[in-house]
Design an enzyme around this catalytic site. Structure first.
Site, PDB file in Angstrom:
ATOM      1  N   GLU A  26       0.845  -1.196   0.000  1.00 24.56           N
ATOM      2  CA  GLU A  26       0.000   0.000   0.000  1.00 24.56           C
ATOM      3  C   GLU A  26       0.882   1.248   0.000  1.00 24.56           C
ATOM      4  O   GLU A  26       1.999   1.226   0.531  1.00 24.56           O
ATOM      5  CB  GLU A  26      -0.886  -0.028   1.260  1.00 24.56           C
ATOM      6  CG  GLU A  26      -1.804   1.179   1.388  1.00 24.56           C
ATOM      7  CD  GLU A  26      -2.891   0.995   2.453  1.00 24.56           C
ATOM      8  OE1 GLU A  26      -2.891  -0.049   3.133  1.00 24.56           O
ATOM      9  OE2 GLU A  26      -3.722   1.902   2.599  1.00 24.56           O
ATOM     10  N   ASN A  71      -6.723   1.297   2.679  1.00 20.42           N
ATOM     11  CA  ASN A  71      -7.470   2.531   2.926  1.00 20.42           C
ATOM     12  C   ASN A  71      -7.055   3.639   1.954  1.00 20.42           C
ATOM     13  O   ASN A  71      -7.872   4.484   1.579  1.00 20.42           O
ATOM     14  CB  ASN A  71      -7.247   2.997   4.364  1.00 20.42           C
ATOM     15  CG  ASN A  71      -7.749   1.973   5.386  1.00 20.42           C
ATOM     16  OD1 ASN A  71      -8.598   1.149   5.079  1.00 20.42           O
ATOM     17  ND2 ASN A  71      -7.221   2.039   6.590  1.00 20.42           N
ATOM     18  N   ASN A 171     -12.108  -1.197  -1.025  1.00 22.28           N
ATOM     19  CA  ASN A 171     -11.432  -1.742   0.158  1.00 22.28           C
ATOM     20  C   ASN A 171     -12.223  -1.428   1.412  1.00 22.28           C
ATOM     21  O   ASN A 171     -12.599  -0.272   1.638  1.00 22.28           O
ATOM     22  CB  ASN A 171     -10.036  -1.105   0.289  1.00 22.28           C
ATOM     23  CG  ASN A 171      -9.321  -1.540   1.559  1.00 22.28           C
ATOM     24  OD1 ASN A 171      -8.903  -2.687   1.676  1.00 22.28           O
ATOM     25  ND2 ASN A 171      -9.205  -0.643   2.523  1.00 22.28           N
ATOM     26  N   GLU A 172     -12.487  -2.443   2.212  1.00 16.00           N
ATOM     27  CA  GLU A 172     -13.105  -2.283   3.544  1.00 16.00           C
ATOM     28  C   GLU A 172     -14.189  -1.206   3.542  1.00 16.00           C
ATOM     29  O   GLU A 172     -14.169  -0.282   4.369  1.00 16.00           O
ATOM     30  CB  GLU A 172     -12.029  -1.976   4.598  1.00 16.00           C
ATOM     31  CG  GLU A 172     -11.058  -3.121   4.756  1.00 16.00           C
ATOM     32  CD  GLU A 172     -10.117  -3.013   5.959  1.00 16.00           C
ATOM     33  OE1 GLU A 172     -10.051  -1.933   6.579  1.00 16.00           O
ATOM     34  OE2 GLU A 172      -9.453  -4.005   6.264  1.00 16.00           O
ATOM     35  N   TYR A 243      -6.575  -9.098  11.399  1.00 11.44           N
ATOM     36  CA  TYR A 243      -5.248  -8.956  11.999  1.00 11.44           C
ATOM     37  C   TYR A 243      -5.333  -9.454  13.430  1.00 11.44           C
ATOM     38  O   TYR A 243      -6.376  -9.332  14.071  1.00 11.44           O
ATOM     39  CB  TYR A 243      -4.817  -7.488  11.993  1.00 11.44           C
ATOM     40  CG  TYR A 243      -4.584  -6.942  10.598  1.00 11.44           C
ATOM     41  CD1 TYR A 243      -3.369  -7.117   9.955  1.00 11.44           C
ATOM     42  CD2 TYR A 243      -5.588  -6.236   9.921  1.00 11.44           C
ATOM     43  CE1 TYR A 243      -3.147  -6.614   8.679  1.00 11.44           C
ATOM     44  CE2 TYR A 243      -5.378  -5.734   8.648  1.00 11.44           C
ATOM     45  CZ  TYR A 243      -4.151  -5.925   8.031  1.00 11.44           C
ATOM     46  OH  TYR A 243      -3.939  -5.429   6.767  1.00 11.44           O
ATOM     47  N   GLU A 291      -6.101  -9.558   3.292  1.00  6.38           N
ATOM     48  CA  GLU A 291      -5.281  -8.890   4.314  1.00  6.38           C
ATOM     49  C   GLU A 291      -5.268  -9.785   5.534  1.00  6.38           C
ATOM     50  O   GLU A 291      -6.324 -10.019   6.146  1.00  6.38           O
ATOM     51  CB  GLU A 291      -5.839  -7.512   4.685  1.00  6.38           C
ATOM     52  CG  GLU A 291      -5.631  -6.461   3.626  1.00  6.38           C
ATOM     53  CD  GLU A 291      -5.977  -5.041   4.107  1.00  6.38           C
ATOM     54  OE1 GLU A 291      -5.783  -4.731   5.300  1.00  6.38           O
ATOM     55  OE2 GLU A 291      -6.462  -4.266   3.264  1.00  6.38           O
ATOM     56  N   GLN A 348       1.709  -6.464   5.350  1.00  3.36           N
ATOM     57  CA  GLN A 348       2.045  -6.107   3.985  1.00  3.36           C
ATOM     58  C   GLN A 348       3.409  -6.698   3.653  1.00  3.36           C
ATOM     59  O   GLN A 348       3.717  -7.738   4.206  1.00  3.36           O
ATOM     60  CB  GLN A 348       1.981  -4.594   3.810  1.00  3.36           C
ATOM     61  CG  GLN A 348       0.564  -4.066   4.109  1.00  3.36           C
ATOM     62  CD  GLN A 348       0.300  -2.635   3.666  1.00  3.36           C
ATOM     63  OE1 GLN A 348       1.067  -2.018   2.931  1.00  3.36           O
ATOM     64  NE2 GLN A 348      -0.805  -2.063   4.154  1.00  3.36           N
TER      65      GLN A 348
HETATM   66  O1  AHR Z   1      -2.935  -2.919   6.076  1.00  6.78           O
HETATM   67  C1  AHR Z   1      -3.226  -1.743   6.765  1.00  6.78           C
HETATM   68  C2  AHR Z   1      -4.684  -1.338   6.646  1.00  6.78           C
HETATM   69  O2  AHR Z   1      -5.481  -2.290   7.306  1.00  6.78           O
HETATM   70  C3  AHR Z   1      -5.261  -1.288   5.269  1.00  6.78           C
HETATM   71  O3  AHR Z   1      -5.031  -0.085   4.632  1.00  6.78           O
HETATM   72  C4  AHR Z   1      -6.719  -1.460   5.503  1.00  6.78           C
HETATM   73  O4  AHR Z   1      -7.381  -2.075   4.432  1.00  6.78           O
HETATM   74  C5  AHR Z   1      -6.790  -2.265   6.782  1.00  6.78           C
HETATM   75  O5  AHR Z   1      -7.633  -1.697   7.707  1.00  6.78           O
END
Ligand code: AHR
Length: 493
Positions: A26, A71, A171-172, A243, A291, A348
């Site tokens: 990103e 994001n 995205n999200e 995450y 992700e 990432q």
């Molecule tokens: O990977 C960091 C962020 O985590 C990304 O930009 C977003 O998609 C997620 O919330």
């Protein structure tokens, strides 16, 4: 403790799509600027890309890299990042309160990805933008020529189309932090129309629609259902993100967080199948876990971010040994769902919640989590087999009683090898491994790689990059999975 791992040639889960080993890059912090791109660095190539970083990425054999966000993409105007560099504008990046210089854009990134041996998966902006922009972008990337945007690409020095096959529709979009977040209805309609138009331009593309930002979102479940009701026909994948972290320093519980990933995948697959049934469709919706990683170490540091700077150090998690064990468990969980999870992106790649760290202008090194990914991506290819593990359980806090051993068996037919990937989550006991494998005849142990360390909090740094590194155990008839360890054992058949 004793552990028996059972699998049979007659019970495959599914083929492991190589895209399970994807990653994510990103425009965020020092991922691009100071990470892959550092024109003043002694290792920079003629385009300013760091060759030492490229080499570390290439070793991971990453087949696909999601770009440019995240994001970031929800405010991105891709035209800013193409063409004559001196005319590219600087912009406010409202996702990360930074300044985007637009020195790198799609043209340069796809060149970098080629050098890394990867293909780009592009995310389109469905925050501030919509159908027209996505149409223009796909024309720019994939149309041969003779119309406005394809000719713009040609004028920028790229006569051949980039041929980008994988695309993410936003995205999200359920997250309040997203620039122009949407309800499931709003997003579902927009994604359906955008995807339809993009496939009219290039019918060969494959599209991912946004699932929930994580399994704890208040609309988790209903979001997936509504979005799929609108998009089932044009979508090829539904995305999942999650995450994990250990903010309360409860290691036994943390090591069991793959239980959450496992339930998340099963739940989302069930929702997809419900919509499939309702629609009378014969298409199976695949999942793209685009992700996933550990992310929590950098939280406090990031609160002190200096706003409106270029490439501020953000999300620079320094991963320790226990994080590597968790990444190993998460990889095993993805492999155990190889029938449905056909794409996944470690989020990432460089500096930003990343396996690879750099000093801008200086050294680069592998974080602890680099190694389980390296092993799985290189060795766990082929077919994932249904795997049963007989071993003691342990108390893992909110996850209840979970097996001490997380494991999967992979049949790497191309190499005539069975590969066992196993994490021993016990902090006290080594495990003596017995295999109960049917259908392969006699097995010969070829290699046992192990990542272990007495200190769960041990980290690699630029000064000491080899604190947590894998070792190769002597191949003896006995196989021991040491307490707190990641193991990859290759058997020839
Ligand atoms: O990977 C960091 C962020 O985590 C990304 O930009 C977003 O998609 C997620 O919330």
């Amino acid at each position: 403790m004793q552990v028996t791992i059972s699998a049979s040639k007659n019970f495959p889960i599914g083929h492991i799509d190589e895209k399970l080993y994807g990653a994510f890059a990103e425009h965020l912090g020092r991922m691009i600027y100071g990470g892959i791109y550092d024109p003043g660095h002694p290792e920079a190539d003629e385009m300013g890309f760091r060759k030492d970083v490229l080499e570390m990425v290439r070793a991971l054999k990453v087949p696909v890299i999601r770009y440019p966000g995240g994001n970031f993409v929800s405010g991105y105007e891709w035209e800013d990042g193409v063409g004559e560099r001196s005319r590219r504008p600087r912009r406010l990046d409202l996702a990360w309160f930074s300044i985007e210089p637009n020195t790198i854009g799609i043209d340069e990134f796809q060149e970098w990805a080629k050098r890394a041996g990867s293909q780009v998966m592009l995310t389109v902006n469905l925050g501030t933008r919509g159908v027209a922009d996505a149409r223009n972008l796909i024309e720019y990337c994939n149309f041969p020529g003779g119309i406005k945007y394809s000719d713009m690409r040609r004028a920028n020095g790229f006569p051949e189309p980039f041929g980008i096959r994988y695309w993410c529709l936003g995205n999200e979009m359920d997250g309040p932090w997203q620039i122009c977040s949407k309800t499931a209805e709003e997003y579902g309609r927009l994604a359906a129309e955008t995807g339809k138009v993009m496939k009219w331009v290039d019918p060969d593309i494959r599209l991912t629609v946004c699932g929930s930002s994580n399994s704890h979102m208040p609309t988790f479940g209903s979001w997936e259902e509504t979005v799929l009701e609108h998009t089932y026909d044009i979508a090829d994948y539904l995305s999942l993100h999650n995450y994990y972290g250990n903010p309360g320093n409860n290691t036994p519980e943390y090591l069991a967080c793959s239980t959450d990933m496992d339930r998340f995948i099963s739940t989302v697959a069930a929702i997809c199948d419900t919509v499939k049934q309702k629609k009378g469709s014969d298409k199976t919706m695949y999942l793209s876990f685009d992700e996933w990683n550990v992310w929590f170490h950098s939280g406090e540091q990031d609160k002190r971010q200096e706003k409106w700077t270029v490439a501020p150090p953000l999300l620079e998690d320094r991963y320790n040994f226990e994080d590597a064990l968790v990444v190993g468990c998460l990889l095993i969980t993805l492999l155990r769902h190889a029938d449905r999870v056909k794409m996944a992106c470690l989020a990432q790649l460089v500096n930003v919640i990343a396996p690879i760290m750099t000093e801008t202008g200086g050294r680069c090194w592998a974080q602890t989590i680099y190694y389980p990914f390296l092993h799985a991506a290189n060795l766990a290819r082929g077919d994932s087999l249904m795997t049963r593990v007989k071993c003691p359980n342990y108390a893992a806090g909110k996850y209840g009683n979970v097996p001490c051993i997380e494991a999967v068996v992979v049949d790497n037919g191309a190499a005539n090898e069975l590969v066992v990937l196993a994490v021993n989550r016990s902090l006290q006991e080594d495990a003596q491994l017995s295999l109960d494998i049917a259908g392969y005849g006699a097995l010969t142990k070829a290699e046992h790689l192990v990542l272990t360390h007495p200190d769960l909090k041990a980290v690699n740094t630029a000064d000491a990059p080899q604190i947590v590194i894998p070792t190769r155990l002597q191949t003896s008839p006995d196989t021991i999975l040491p307490r707190q360890s990641w193991n990859v054992i290759r058997y020839r058949y």
